[in-house]
Write a protein that holds these residues in place. Structure first.
Motif, PDB file in Angstrom:
ATOM      1  N   VAL A   5       0.843  -1.200   0.000  1.00 48.10           N
ATOM      2  CA  VAL A   5       0.000   0.000   0.000  1.00 48.10           C
ATOM      3  C   VAL A   5       0.877   1.249   0.000  1.00 48.10           C
ATOM      4  O   VAL A   5       0.691   2.159  -0.813  1.00 48.10           O
ATOM      5  N   THR A   6       1.842   1.292   0.910  1.00 44.91           N
ATOM      6  CA  THR A   6       2.733   2.453   1.031  1.00 44.91           C
ATOM      7  C   THR A   6       3.531   2.690  -0.244  1.00 44.91           C
ATOM      8  O   THR A   6       3.707   3.829  -0.678  1.00 44.91           O
ATOM      9  N   ALA A   7       3.996   1.603  -0.863  1.00 50.76           N
ATOM     10  CA  ALA A   7       4.787   1.716  -2.090  1.00 50.76           C
ATOM     11  C   ALA A   7       3.930   2.069  -3.302  1.00 50.76           C
ATOM     12  O   ALA A   7       4.458   2.477  -4.333  1.00 50.76           O
ATOM     13  N   GLY A   8       2.617   1.901  -3.184  1.00 53.63           N
ATOM     14  CA  GLY A   8       1.717   2.225  -4.289  1.00 53.63           C
ATOM     15  C   GLY A   8       1.710   1.196  -5.400  1.00 53.63           C
ATOM     16  O   GLY A   8       1.347   1.507  -6.531  1.00 53.63           O
ATOM     17  N   TRP A   9       2.079  -0.039  -5.074  1.00 54.74           N
ATOM     18  CA  TRP A   9       2.102  -1.088  -6.093  1.00 54.74           C
ATOM     19  C   TRP A   9       0.689  -1.368  -6.587  1.00 54.74           C
ATOM     20  O   TRP A   9      -0.252  -1.455  -5.817  1.00 54.74           O
ATOM     21  N   ARG A  83      -4.258  -3.033  -5.614  1.00 56.10           N
ATOM     22  CA  ARG A  83      -4.025  -1.882  -4.737  1.00 56.10           C
ATOM     23  C   ARG A  83      -5.222  -1.646  -3.813  1.00 56.10           C
ATOM     24  O   ARG A  83      -5.061  -1.474  -2.607  1.00 56.10           O
ATOM     25  N   GLN A  84      -6.437  -1.662  -4.384  1.00 49.46           N
ATOM     26  CA  GLN A  84      -7.610  -1.397  -3.553  1.00 49.46           C
ATOM     27  C   GLN A  84      -7.850  -2.519  -2.547  1.00 49.46           C
ATOM     28  O   GLN A  84      -8.273  -2.276  -1.417  1.00 49.46           O
TER      29      GLN A  84
END
Length: 96
Positions: A5-9, A83-84
């Motif tokens: 989540v933090t990395a935006g993968w 991601r979601q």
């Protein structure tokens, strides 16, 4: 999951450390790639392996050959999160 989540993968996989592949790695990769192509944009995750699910309760769509919707899987040794989906899991697990 929080790292994803933090990395935006867009997508990432989580595997148990004792997962044993029962097929050729090339065949497994091809099947996963095909399933990812069929994954609906609203999907939270793709279970690559799950347990305690009755085959009779799996739901299939005429639009997908490589994906079935599980009713209530009891566990999973391997999953690909969107991601979601990762965001939802991270929120549900807070403040752990």
């Amino acid at each position: 999951v929080r790292l994803g989540v933090t990395a935006g993968w867009e997508r990432f996989a989580v595997f148990e450390d004792d997962l044993m592949l029962l097929t050729d790695p090339g065949r497994a990769r091809a099947a996963i790639e095909q399933a990812l192509c069929e994954l609906p944009p609203t999907a939270d995750a793709l279970y690559l392996e799950y347990c305690y699910e009755a085959c009779s309760t799996l739901r299939r769509s005429p639009n997908t050959m490589h994906i079935a919707r599980a009713e209530a899987p009891g566990c999973s040794a391997a999953m690909i999160f969107t991601r979601q989906g990762a965001q939802r899991v991270a929120e549900l697990c807070s403040p752990l």
